[in-house]
Design a protein around this motif. Structure first.
Motif, PDB file in Angstrom:
ATOM      1  N   ASP A 160     -33.140 -21.984   1.919  1.00 17.15           N
ATOM      2  CA  ASP A 160     -34.174 -21.997   2.964  1.00 17.15           C
ATOM      3  C   ASP A 160     -35.374 -21.115   2.580  1.00 17.15           C
ATOM      4  OD1 ASP A 160     -32.686 -19.657   3.162  1.00 17.15           O
ATOM      5  OD2 ASP A 160     -32.848 -19.550   5.347  1.00 17.15           O
ATOM      6  N   ASP A 165     -40.657 -24.858   1.432  1.00 21.66           N
ATOM      7  CA  ASP A 165     -40.931 -25.594   2.674  1.00 21.66           C
ATOM      8  C   ASP A 165     -41.846 -26.806   2.480  1.00 21.66           C
ATOM      9  OD1 ASP A 165     -39.285 -24.330   4.432  1.00 21.66           O
ATOM     10  OD2 ASP A 165     -40.782 -22.857   5.102  1.00 21.66           O
ATOM     11  N   TRP A 168     -39.962 -30.001   1.417  1.00 25.46           N
ATOM     12  CA  TRP A 168     -39.184 -30.695   2.466  1.00 25.46           C
ATOM     13  C   TRP A 168     -40.123 -31.416   3.438  1.00 25.46           C
ATOM     14  CZ3 TRP A 168     -35.606 -29.943  -0.646  1.00 25.46           C
ATOM     15  CH2 TRP A 168     -35.158 -28.686  -1.057  1.00 25.46           C
ATOM     16  N   SER A 169     -41.232 -30.749   3.797  1.00 24.62           N
ATOM     17  CA  SER A 169     -42.182 -31.392   4.726  1.00 24.62           C
ATOM     18  C   SER A 169     -42.779 -32.636   4.103  1.00 24.62           C
ATOM     19  CB  SER A 169     -43.338 -30.448   5.080  1.00 24.62           C
ATOM     20  OG  SER A 169     -42.839 -29.243   5.561  1.00 24.62           O
ATOM     21  N   CYS A 171     -41.493 -34.647   1.944  1.00 24.94           N
ATOM     22  CA  CYS A 171     -40.536 -35.753   1.948  1.00 24.94           C
ATOM     23  C   CYS A 171     -40.545 -36.454   3.302  1.00 24.94           C
ATOM     24  CB  CYS A 171     -39.129 -35.243   1.623  1.00 24.94           C
ATOM     25  SG  CYS A 171     -38.969 -34.751  -0.105  1.00 24.94           S
ATOM     26  N   VAL A 178     -33.909 -36.711   1.629  1.00 26.84           N
ATOM     27  CA  VAL A 178     -33.504 -35.709   0.633  1.00 26.84           C
ATOM     28  C   VAL A 178     -31.982 -35.676   0.621  1.00 26.84           C
ATOM     29  CG1 VAL A 178     -33.578 -33.274  -0.027  1.00 26.84           C
ATOM     30  CG2 VAL A 178     -35.536 -34.302   1.177  1.00 26.84           C
ATOM     31  N   GLN A 225     -28.540 -23.690   3.985  1.00 30.06           N
ATOM     32  CA  GLN A 225     -28.813 -25.132   4.022  1.00 30.06           C
ATOM     33  C   GLN A 225     -29.083 -25.582   5.464  1.00 30.06           C
ATOM     34  OE1 GLN A 225     -25.795 -28.130   4.167  1.00 30.06           O
ATOM     35  NE2 GLN A 225     -26.415 -28.993   2.190  1.00 30.06           N
ATOM     36  N   MET A 228     -32.424 -24.563   6.796  1.00 34.80           N
ATOM     37  CA  MET A 228     -33.480 -25.392   6.219  1.00 34.80           C
ATOM     38  C   MET A 228     -33.522 -26.766   6.925  1.00 34.80           C
ATOM     39  SD  MET A 228     -33.950 -27.960   3.926  1.00 34.80           S
ATOM     40  CE  MET A 228     -32.888 -28.162   2.514  1.00 34.80           C
ATOM     41  N   HIS A 232     -36.804 -28.380   9.428  1.00 41.07           N
ATOM     42  CA  HIS A 232     -37.563 -29.585   9.054  1.00 41.07           C
ATOM     43  C   HIS A 232     -37.022 -30.836   9.748  1.00 41.07           C
ATOM     44  CE1 HIS A 232     -39.928 -27.455   6.056  1.00 41.07           C
ATOM     45  NE2 HIS A 232     -38.831 -26.759   5.863  1.00 41.07           N
ATOM     46  N   THR A 235     -37.804 -34.446   8.583  1.00 41.67           N
ATOM     47  CA  THR A 235     -37.303 -34.930   7.288  1.00 41.67           C
ATOM     48  C   THR A 235     -35.832 -35.325   7.440  1.00 41.67           C
ATOM     49  OG1 THR A 235     -38.810 -33.410   6.186  1.00 41.67           O
ATOM     50  CG2 THR A 235     -37.016 -34.301   4.850  1.00 41.67           C
ATOM     51  N   PHE A 237     -32.232 -35.618   5.968  1.00 40.12           N
ATOM     52  CA  PHE A 237     -31.404 -35.050   4.904  1.00 40.12           C
ATOM     53  C   PHE A 237     -30.055 -35.774   4.856  1.00 40.12           C
ATOM     54  CE2 PHE A 237     -34.333 -31.683   6.088  1.00 40.12           C
ATOM     55  CZ  PHE A 237     -34.787 -31.247   4.850  1.00 40.12           C
TER      56      PHE A 237
END
Ligand SMILES: [Zn+2]
Length: 361
Positions: A160, A165, A168-169, A171, A178, A225, A228, A232, A235, A237
């Motif tokens: 994280d 950051d 991740w944003s 994506c 992700v 994890q 994080m 987001h 996104t 995951f």
């Protein structure tokens, strides 16, 4: 003289008896005498998308060598998570387009060296955009993030970490998922003794052993994890390997309830599901929109265990790798409506660029 003779005789007799009653854990693997219906499934009931595969030579690989076994298994699409990015990714996409369009999807990866340098994130994001433009359909994060990735000052980069950051944003913005593998089975952190369920694996693969300081406790890595994921929400995951909670589905359910942007895949953990068919069926029923088919290691002959656990109600059948599961498997017997979601519908919803036409409604 007689006493010595009889003492020796007794000693050798006892040694003999011991030799017959003690044997290696690895050696003791008796074929089951249980007679019950068996359905060894070598081909899935519906075409499926394996979202967790690794092919390292895709730019030059003869793709027929993959599509042939894929056809036998009924695997319509393989997602190669080892796209690497840049030129290699471009070449992989060229090879796919020329020789097996529609059969392969490629994810890109991030090169984590240089974190801490000015503008590192900007460059990483630009490369990511470029890769997506060139045909990447997702980003795969390997477990080196959390385990071994260090910044330019030599500090471990947390999953994280703020400096990631922007990736991740981006994506989320690009509409790509992700797929992330963090940590390893919790047992890898536990003492290496008769109480450790992964004893055989750790003895066979000693490099997998971890500790609270090598590099950090299991709970800490998983916590990084999850923070994080929560930071987001835009996104999507895909937590690889059921987020390493396939052995605690109640907890995994709570985690999924608290993070709506997270889905999971069961690569390398089908043995956990196959030992709890009742709980697993309830879990698959409740979270049928959140589970994707993943396998990880490309070994066509091992898919039979996955199909059998998912599709049948077979009892007490072996897993293919004893160091993952020395126990026996039971089928969950999922209905068609859930099988279709797990085999392809959920992946079609989450991963872009997959041709939908070969999949049934
Ligand atoms: Zn993998």
């Amino acid at each position: 003289m007689k006493v010595i003779f009889f003492t020796l005789l007794l000693f050798f007799t006892l040694t003999e008896v011991r030799a017959q009653t003690v044997m290696d854990f690895e050696k003791y693997d008796p074929p089951s005498t249980l007679v019950v219906p068996e359905r060894k499934i070598t081909r899935s009931k519906f075409p499926f998308i394996d979202v967790h595969s690794h092919q390292n030579n895709m730019p030059t690989q003869n793709l027929n060598e993959l599509t042939e076994p894929m056809d036998k298994l009924n695997m319509a699409v393989m997602v190669n998570l080892s796209g690497e990015g840049g030129e290699k990714l471009k070449q992989s996409i060229t090879n796919i387009k020329a020789n097996a369009p529609k059969r392969f999807i490629v994810f890109t990866n991030i090169n984590f060296s240089g974190i801490g340098e000015n503008g590192w994130a900007n460059i990483a994001v630009k490369k990511l955009e470029e890769d997506v433009k060139n045909g990447a359909s997702g980003l795969k994060i390997f477990k080196n993030l959390g385990f071994s990735v260090k910044d330019i000052n030599g500090n471990r980069v947390q999953i994280d970490d703020l400096r990631l950051d922007a990736i991740w944003s981006k994506c989320g913005e690009l509409g790509i998922p992700v797929l992330i593998h963090t940590a390893d089975p919790k047992s890898f952190w536990d003492s290496l003794d008769e109480k450790n369920e992964r004893w055989l694996e750790l003895v066979t693969r000693p490099g997998r052993k971890r500790s609270a300081t090598d590099p950090a406790p299991f709970e800490q890595l998983i916590g990084e994890q999850h923070r994080m994921f929560k930071k987001h929400p835009e996104t999507t995951f895909i937590a690889a390997h059921f987020g390493w909670y396939a052995n605690n589905l109640a907890l995994l359910g709570l985690l999924l309830d608290s993070m709506h942007n997270v889905v999971i895949e069961f690569g390398a953990v089908i043995g956990e599901l196959g030992r709890q068919p009742v709980s697993a069926k309830k879990f698959f029923t409740k979270y049928q929109d959140r589970i994707l088919f993943g396998k990880d290691n490309w070994a066509p002959e091992e898919y039979v265990t996955y199909f059998r656990v998912l599709e049948t109600e077979d009892e007490y059948f072996p897993y293919h790798k004893r160091y993952h599961a020395f126990w026996k498997m039971y089928g969950i017997g999922l209905p068609d409506s859930i099988l279709k979601k797990v085999y392809y519908k959920n992946a079609l919803r989450i991963i872009p660029n997959i041709d939908k036409s070969v999949f049934p409604d």
